[in-house]
Design an enzyme around this catalytic site. Structure first.
Site, PDB file in Angstrom:
ATOM      1  CE  LYS A 166      -4.138  -1.941   0.420  1.00 14.39           C
ATOM      2  NZ  LYS A 166      -5.080  -1.771  -0.526  1.00 14.39           N
ATOM      3  CE  LYS A 265     -10.641  -5.141  -2.892  1.00 14.62           C
ATOM      4  NZ  LYS A 265      -9.895  -4.003  -3.387  1.00 14.62           N
TER       5      LYS A 265
END
Ligand code: MG
Length: 374
Positions: A166, A265
């Site tokens: 991240k 997703k």
């Protein structure tokens, strides 16, 4: 034709601890709350899961909105009614805009039901045969670079070949440079969760030097136009996550050249049926897709492994952390999944193919409500 009918559905608000707090550019979580749906149909128990949070952290949907929309708008149209296909179930929601996580969770009950009634695995219902899925890791933003390098070293020892970190302004080139220096053979990905804008063009261009497989969602969630502009300026392939929220948006993003890769997703796009449509669209245009992880339970992991066996999934999942770290509070025990190094077998038993430890699920439930056919 199977007769698909749910007599009752329970909503369970679940909270589980995480082995470590997980930080991305928009915030940090130490425990995970989400919503499990348990359906009852003629002696069978089936499951669905909405991987939203208590707060609108990753998506605008929350446990509260899923609870409300699913119980007031979606369930009344399906409870106690008989359907011949999942498409028929979805058609009853034609007048409900948005609320994809809510739709995905209820749709999942029907996929599990269809599998359990017909004795077929979810993977076989989706029509694919790849039996093992390569998993990669996703690493939180941390304050200690050496800690991150040690973590990556440890997962590499376990056979993992792909890592994602991240990033955000101020935490990008330094960790990427260090990882490249120490672990040059790893496939490297970065996920910004929308932390940059076009004023960061030069910083993002600077990341090209690390030869990453992709940068995920560099710009604002929901945007595709600025991504198209950025894509013309940098070499690193751009993957859309938060901006790829349904089939139509993905179609538009591909039309204007906003991305090279799509992160599907399942909850965010509204379920497995919509995921299949997006996969097929991208695959036909040679645009790779992959299945990004939202922390939940083994219910989600099992169905995402099945989805990831479709041919267009080039970077299948980042579920590795679910298998490598000491699991806390899991009500789908990890032993049910077979892992060899970086590969995990796709469950082959009927439906989602894994058992839920009901005792543990009860222990983690903060509150519940049952909805039955009238
Ligand atoms: Mg992402």
């Amino acid at each position: 034709m199977p007769d698909l009918k749910l007599d009752a559905v329970e909503f369970l608000h679940v909270k589980r601890r995480l082995p470590h707090p997980f930080t991305i550019s928009v915030g940090s979580i130490a425990a995970r709350e989400f919503l499990v749906m348990r359906g009852h149909a003629d002696g069978l128990t089936v499951y669905g899961e909405a991987n939203v949070d208590a707060q609108p952290f990753y998506t605008s949907e929350t446990i509260g909105t899923v609870w409300q929309i699913a119980s007031q708008c979606l369930l009344p149209k399906i409870l106690g009614k008989t359907f011949e296909s999942i498409a028929q179930v979805r058609a009853t929601w034609a007048g409900v805009r948005g609320h994809e996580f809510a739709k995905a969770a209820i749709e999942h009950l029907f996929w599990d039901l269809l599998g359990k009634q017909t004795g077929r695995s979810l993977q076989s219902l989706l029509g694919r045969e790849k039996t093992e899925i390569e998993i990669g890791t996703s690493h939180s933003i941390v304050s200690n670079l050496q800690g991150l390098l040690d973590e990556i070293g440890a997962v590499q020892e376990e056979g993992i070949r792909r890592v994602k970190i991240k990033i955000q302004p101020g935490w990008d080139s330094e960790p990427l440079h260090a990882i490249r220096r120490e672990y040059s053979a790893l496939t490297l990905l970065a996920d910004a969760n929308g932390a940059y804008d076009l004023s960061h063009r030069a910083q993002l261009k600077n990341l090209d030097q690390f030869g990453m497989a992709m940068i995920e969602q560099p710009l604002t969630a929901g945007d595709i136009v600025d991504h198209a502009e950025l894509r013309r300026k940098i070499k690193t392939p751009i993957c859309l996550d938060e901006s790829a929220h349904d089939f139509h948006t993905v179609q538009s993003a591909l039309k204007i050249g906003a991305c090279d890769i799509i992160n599907i997703k399942v909850g965010r796009v509204g379920g497995l049926s919509e995921s299949l449509k997006i996969h097929d669209l991208c695959h036909a245009q040679n645009v790779p897709v992959w299945c990004g992880r939202r922390t939940g339970s083994g219910i989600t992991i099992a169905s995402e492994l099945a989805l990831s066996s479709l041919p267009g999934f080039s970077f299948p999942t980042d579920h590795a952390i679910d298998f490598l770290q000491e699991p806390l509070d899991h009500f789908v025990e990890r032993e049910q999944f077979v892992r060899r190094g970086a590969f995990v077998e796709v469950p082959q038993k009927p439906g989602i193919g894994v058992q839920v430890n009901e005792k543990m699920l009860e222990k983690l439930t903060l509150h519940r409500e049952k909805f039955a056919a009238k």
